[in-house]
Motif scaffolding. Sequence first.
Motif: not given
Length: 256
Positions: A181-208
């Motif tokens: 949050g602190e990192l993104l707050y310092a930005k003028d804007s953050v495109p909505s297409s960026l996604r941040f996969h942190g605590e409580g998130g998930y990500l597909l890994l190869p070879p799925s």
Amino acid sequence: MREILGRRRRLRFRRKARTARQEAAVTFAVGWDWPVLPGVGLAEPAGTAESPGRGGLWTRPRTGRAERPGPGGATRTGGDGPVCACPDPGCVVPGAHPFDPGLLAATTDERMIRWWWTRRPDAPVLLATGGRAPCAVSLPAPAGAHALRDLDAMGMRLGPVVATPTRWSILVAPYGLERLGELLYAKDSVPSSLRFHGEGGYLLLPPSTAGTGQVRWERAPLAGSARPWLPDVEAVVDALVAASTATPGGGSRLAY
């Protein structure tokens, strides 16, 4: 005879792919200490499964539209694209999310992982991000390619990068929500297409494989490494924001 040989080759390829998923899951969990679990996966087209209809899977009739009996015998139609094996006919991330077991079941226990993929050999491999596991930042594929070129030009050291036909994900060292949050707050804007996969998130890994297609390594982990090295999120986020903003279709469009 040609048809029989072709079918045998397809069956051998399918068995090899199933073995590769299980072994990849074991490597992530046991070798790298990344907690994983099986994703829900895709429904199998009617007539192609070895045991059609088992486990309540969706089927795809010859019409090309997926259907499954609903309450009272009503039929729900899932459209012409890939169909998720979950009960939601309008699932926006077909095959690419936890269902049963849920995300909290993610583990590094080899016996549990082998049991899961023995029962569901076609299941995608999901990484539960955050905690002791990697986090990730994902963006549309064209913007991801742009960002990697920029980071390479800067001499930035990167870890693994996961790619699907629609999105690329750069794995980074674990971070907390407050720090992000602190990192993104310092930005003028953050495109909505960026996604941040942190605590409580998930990500597909190869070879799925999921509804968007095959998951692969755009930057594979170094062979023989005990555990892949990961950059801090601060080191890459500026380039990802800039690339998403500068790439047509990479800024505000939320592409799955």
